[in-house]
Design an enzyme around this catalytic site. Structure first.
Site, PDB file in Angstrom:
ATOM      1  N   PHE A 123      41.423  37.469  26.114  1.00  0.00           N
ATOM      2  CA  PHE A 123      42.715  37.737  26.754  1.00  0.00           C
ATOM      3  C   PHE A 123      43.019  36.537  27.637  1.00  0.00           C
ATOM      4  CE2 PHE A 123      45.108  39.685  30.301  1.00  0.00           C
ATOM      5  CZ  PHE A 123      45.976  40.552  29.665  1.00  0.00           C
ATOM      6  N   GLU A 127      45.573  30.551  34.377  1.00  0.00           N
ATOM      7  CA  GLU A 127      45.584  29.093  34.146  1.00  0.00           C
ATOM      8  C   GLU A 127      44.939  28.408  35.350  1.00  0.00           C
ATOM      9  OE1 GLU A 127      49.527  27.751  33.152  1.00  0.00           O
ATOM     10  OE2 GLU A 127      49.697  29.199  31.500  1.00  0.00           O
ATOM     11  N   TRP A 157      39.289  30.393  32.564  1.00  0.00           N
ATOM     12  CA  TRP A 157      38.492  31.589  32.860  1.00  0.00           C
ATOM     13  C   TRP A 157      38.608  32.628  31.741  1.00  0.00           C
ATOM     14  CZ3 TRP A 157      34.857  30.932  36.150  1.00  0.00           C
ATOM     15  CH2 TRP A 157      35.042  30.034  37.197  1.00  0.00           C
ATOM     16  N   ILE A 158      38.506  32.159  30.499  1.00  0.00           N
ATOM     17  CA  ILE A 158      38.657  33.067  29.368  1.00  0.00           C
ATOM     18  C   ILE A 158      37.298  33.657  28.984  1.00  0.00           C
ATOM     19  CG2 ILE A 158      39.548  33.329  27.012  1.00  0.00           C
ATOM     20  CD1 ILE A 158      41.611  32.482  29.286  1.00  0.00           C
ATOM     21  N   ARG A 269       7.472  51.842  48.892  1.00  0.00           N
ATOM     22  CA  ARG A 269       7.141  50.786  49.845  1.00  0.00           C
ATOM     23  C   ARG A 269       6.701  51.386  51.183  1.00  0.00           C
ATOM     24  NH1 ARG A 269       5.944  45.303  50.583  1.00  0.00           N
ATOM     25  NH2 ARG A 269       6.504  44.789  52.714  1.00  0.00           N
ATOM     26  N   GLN A 337      18.913  43.999  51.003  1.00  0.00           N
ATOM     27  CA  GLN A 337      18.369  44.151  52.366  1.00  0.00           C
ATOM     28  C   GLN A 337      17.191  45.130  52.386  1.00  0.00           C
ATOM     29  OE1 GLN A 337      19.352  42.232  54.709  1.00  0.00           O
ATOM     30  NE2 GLN A 337      18.232  43.118  56.427  1.00  0.00           N
ATOM     31  N   ILE A 338      17.350  46.239  51.685  1.00  0.00           N
ATOM     32  CA  ILE A 338      16.275  47.250  51.639  1.00  0.00           C
ATOM     33  C   ILE A 338      15.015  46.655  51.012  1.00  0.00           C
ATOM     34  CG2 ILE A 338      15.569  49.357  50.393  1.00  0.00           C
ATOM     35  CD1 ILE A 338      18.428  50.433  50.908  1.00  0.00           C
ATOM     36  N   GLY A 340      14.139  43.565  51.101  1.00  0.00           N
ATOM     37  CA  GLY A 340      13.616  42.447  51.891  1.00  0.00           C
ATOM     38  C   GLY A 340      13.394  41.218  51.025  1.00  0.00           C
ATOM     39  N   GLU A 364      40.716  40.383  36.968  1.00  0.00           N
ATOM     40  CA  GLU A 364      41.680  41.443  36.622  1.00  0.00           C
ATOM     41  C   GLU A 364      42.424  41.952  37.869  1.00  0.00           C
ATOM     42  OE1 GLU A 364      40.791  44.047  33.399  1.00  0.00           O
ATOM     43  OE2 GLU A 364      39.378  42.622  32.516  1.00  0.00           O
TER      44      GLU A 364
HETATM   45  N1  COS Z   1      53.189  47.936  34.239  1.00  0.00           N
HETATM   46  C1  COS Z   1      54.328  47.621  33.581  1.00  0.00           C
HETATM   47  N2  COS Z   1      55.228  46.743  34.082  1.00  0.00           N
HETATM   48  C2  COS Z   1      54.970  46.203  35.278  1.00  0.00           C
HETATM   49  C3  COS Z   1      53.800  46.488  36.002  1.00  0.00           C
HETATM   50  C4  COS Z   1      52.891  47.404  35.439  1.00  0.00           C
HETATM   51  N3  COS Z   1      51.754  47.732  36.058  1.00  0.00           N
HETATM   52  N4  COS Z   1      53.807  45.793  37.155  1.00  0.00           N
HETATM   53  C5  COS Z   1      54.938  45.070  37.155  1.00  0.00           C
HETATM   54  N5  COS Z   1      55.638  45.320  36.019  1.00  0.00           N
HETATM   55  C6  COS Z   1      56.944  44.794  35.628  1.00  0.00           C
HETATM   56  C7  COS Z   1      57.967  45.145  36.705  1.00  0.00           C
HETATM   57  O1  COS Z   1      58.524  46.422  36.446  1.00  0.00           O
HETATM   58  C8  COS Z   1      58.971  44.041  36.542  1.00  0.00           C
HETATM   59  O2  COS Z   1      59.791  44.337  35.408  1.00  0.00           O
HETATM   60  P1  COS Z   1      61.369  44.004  35.412  1.00  0.00           P
HETATM   61  O3  COS Z   1      61.460  42.522  35.398  1.00  0.00           O
HETATM   62  O4  COS Z   1      61.836  44.615  34.133  1.00  0.00           O
HETATM   63  O5  COS Z   1      61.928  44.621  36.647  1.00  0.00           O
HETATM   64  C9  COS Z   1      58.131  42.841  36.158  1.00  0.00           C
HETATM   65  O6  COS Z   1      56.896  43.356  35.641  1.00  0.00           O
HETATM   66  C10 COS Z   1      57.845  41.928  37.348  1.00  0.00           C
HETATM   67  O7  COS Z   1      57.198  42.721  38.333  1.00  0.00           O
HETATM   68  P2  COS Z   1      57.054  42.239  39.849  1.00  0.00           P
HETATM   69  O8  COS Z   1      58.409  41.770  40.336  1.00  0.00           O
HETATM   70  O9  COS Z   1      56.375  43.324  40.607  1.00  0.00           O
HETATM   71  O10 COS Z   1      56.131  40.961  39.706  1.00  0.00           O
HETATM   72  P3  COS Z   1      55.509  40.029  40.806  1.00  0.00           P
HETATM   73  O11 COS Z   1      55.738  38.636  40.399  1.00  0.00           O
HETATM   74  O12 COS Z   1      55.953  40.462  42.179  1.00  0.00           O
HETATM   75  O13 COS Z   1      53.941  40.254  40.627  1.00  0.00           O
HETATM   76  C11 COS Z   1      51.809  41.261  40.901  1.00  0.00           C
HETATM   77  C12 COS Z   1      53.339  41.444  40.805  1.00  0.00           C
HETATM   78  C13 COS Z   1      51.396  40.340  42.026  1.00  0.00           C
HETATM   79  C14 COS Z   1      51.287  42.659  41.187  1.00  0.00           C
HETATM   80  C15 COS Z   1      51.289  40.754  39.564  1.00  0.00           C
HETATM   81  O14 COS Z   1      51.660  39.405  39.366  1.00  0.00           O
HETATM   82  C16 COS Z   1      49.798  40.858  39.421  1.00  0.00           C
HETATM   83  O15 COS Z   1      49.255  41.948  39.157  1.00  0.00           O
HETATM   84  N6  COS Z   1      49.093  39.738  39.584  1.00  0.00           N
HETATM   85  C17 COS Z   1      47.674  39.709  39.345  1.00  0.00           C
HETATM   86  C18 COS Z   1      47.441  39.264  37.955  1.00  0.00           C
HETATM   87  C19 COS Z   1      46.007  39.446  37.579  1.00  0.00           C
HETATM   88  O16 COS Z   1      45.484  40.536  37.604  1.00  0.00           O
HETATM   89  N7  COS Z   1      45.398  38.325  37.202  1.00  0.00           N
HETATM   90  C20 COS Z   1      44.076  38.350  36.699  1.00  0.00           C
HETATM   91  C21 COS Z   1      44.162  37.918  35.276  1.00  0.00           C
HETATM   92  S1  COS Z   1      43.027  38.635  34.217  1.00  0.00           S
HETATM   93  S2  COS Z   1      41.324  37.940  34.800  1.00  0.00           S
END
Ligand code: COS
Length: 382
Positions: A123, A127, A157-158, A269, A337-338, A340, A364
């Site tokens: 997944f 980036e 980080w894939i 222990r 810690q437990i 040691g 995530e």
């Molecule tokens: N399910 C479905 N849709 C979602 C959603 C969810 N859980 N969360 C947000 N959306 C949709 C919103 O409804 C919105 O849709 P519209 O454009 O149609 O209104 C769109 O996505 C944008 O949402 P939002 O404005 O809340 O986005 P932000 O840029 O404010 O970001 C966060 C929200 C910060 C919560 C999001 O970017 C996030 O979760 N970031 C972390 C990403 C992550 O987990 N990275 C790790 C990668 S995998 S190791």
């Protein structure tokens, strides 16, 4: 309210526990030490339905529910968290994305191979310069007149990147549209224009093989687009909601292993003429470990149950992931810690649990992002 598991859930838990204890646990230290990707074990997990737990039988999976998936991932993580990462990503991010958003033809083409463990899935959202702020991605997928896309850019980080056959990729196709300009694509890594970087050396989950990937004029056919053009961000966010239940399960497995090792140690222990479990300061730690472990499991099962009922679970998945990851970090810290000096030594797995636990607070969605999601959903204020 019924807290009992079904017969099918218990059978899957038992299969996962058996493989975890007989095959994964004995080589966990080796995989941690060498960072070697456990391909043979992953194939075995696939043969037993554990790489496609929620994939319906018609697409080659185990056809089980999210609660069963929690139970299975906990067992695997208790033996080795790196295996659990590979399993969780393959199940909840990759199979789930294609099952939920793919066409019938895409499900037939990809899911069977990925769910059986014959083809590993990955997944790709993050980036080098964009993690929490996922819309800041620079990787481009430009749509051509014939409906195909040309991809250029990097992802980092894939998980399983060095071995993955198929990758669910998120790339910016219309930058001016922000989150509505991202498109999801299924990448076949055998095609030209795909490059893998070397595996990242990491603090923990060292055998899960994480690398950078790069695309140079990589062509994606119209039938490799997942969902609609511009729908990618919503796909990524909704799939991550499910992924967070998987990471919470992984955290619980790590925490349980650290807790059970501590229980055994405090009984045996001796200090000051008594087992250390008789001392109140140790008892206090054991009681707090137990409370946090149980709370993490209950909250994760609640999120899984809601998902299985087809009800909204975004907030509950964030609550579960936040609680479970912080519990894993705290419990593994207390376990060191437990124990040691023995907790600090590589002769015992406690220091590995401690290192492995940390990632659950990061990937995530960091703990800060989980708090943001919970607070926004609760208050309705952005
Ligand atoms: N399910 C479905 N849709 C979602 C959603 C969810 N859980 N969360 C947000 N959306 C949709 C919103 O409804 C919105 O849709 P519209 O454009 O149609 O209104 C769109 O996505 C944008 O949402 P939002 O404005 O809340 O986005 P932000 O840029 O404010 O970001 C966060 C929200 C910060 C919560 C999001 O970017 C996030 O979760 N970031 C972390 C990403 C992550 O987990 N990275 C790790 C990668 S995998 S190791």
């Amino acid at each position: 309210m019924d807290f009992s598991y079904t017969e099918e859930q218990l059978v899957l838990q038992d299969v996962a526990r058996r493989i975890a204890q007989e095959r994964i646990a004995p080589s966990a230290e080796h995989h941690d030490h060498t960072g070697e990707y456990p391909l043979e074990n992953i194939r075995l997990l696939g043969e037993n339905g554990l790489m496609g737990i929620q994939v319906p039988g018609e697409y080659g999976g185990a056809g089980m529910d999210t609660v069963a998936s929690v139970l299975a991932i906990v067992e695997i993580a208790a033996a080795d968290a790196a295996h659990a990462t590979i399993v969780s990503v393959n199940n909840s991010l990759v199979c789930n994305s294609i099952l939920r958003y793919g066409t019938e033809e895409q499900k037939q083409r990809y899911v069977g191979a990925i769910a059986s463990g014959q083809a590993i899935g990955a997944f790709a959202l993050t980036e080098p310069q964009s993690g929490s702020d996922a819309t800041a991605m620079r990787c481009r997928a430009i749509r051509q007149a014939d409906g195909s896309y040309v991809v250029n850019g990097k992802k980092s980080w894939i998980t399983s990147g060095p071995v993955a056959r198929y990758i669910v990729l998120f790339a910016m196709s219309e930058p001016e549209k922000g989150s509505r300009g991202i498109t999801a694509l299924v990448i076949d890594t055998d095609k030209p224009g795909f490059h893998r970087g070397k595996a990242e050396p990491k603090l923990g989950i060292r055998a899960s093989a994480t690398c950078e990937i790069e695309f140079t004029d990589f062509v994606v056919a119209p039938d490799e687009v997942l969902g609609a053009h511009g729908e990618g961000f919503r796909i990524a966010m909704s799939v991550l909601d499910a992924g967070r239940i998987g990471i919470a399960s992984q955290a619980i497995g790590i925490a349980r292993a650290a807790y059970e090792a501590s229980l055994a140690y405090v009984r045996e222990r001796q200090a000051f003429g008594a087992p250390i479990g008789s001392f109140q300061m140790i008892q206090s730690k054991i009681a707090d470990m137990k409370c946090r472990l149980d709370a993490a499991l209950m909250l994760t099962l609640r999120a899984a149950w809601l998902k299985d009922q087809g009800r909204p679970f975004s907030t509950e998945a964030a609550v579960a992931k936040l609680t479970a990851s912080e519990a894993a970090m705290w419990i593994s810290h207390q376990a060191v810690q437990i124990h040691g000096g023995m907790g600090y030594s590589k002769e015992m797995p406690l220091e590995r649990y401690f290192r492995d636990a940390k990632i659950t607070e990061i990937y995530e969605g960091t703990s800060e992002i989980q708090r943001l999601v919970i607070a926004r959903n609760e208050t309705g204020v952005r």
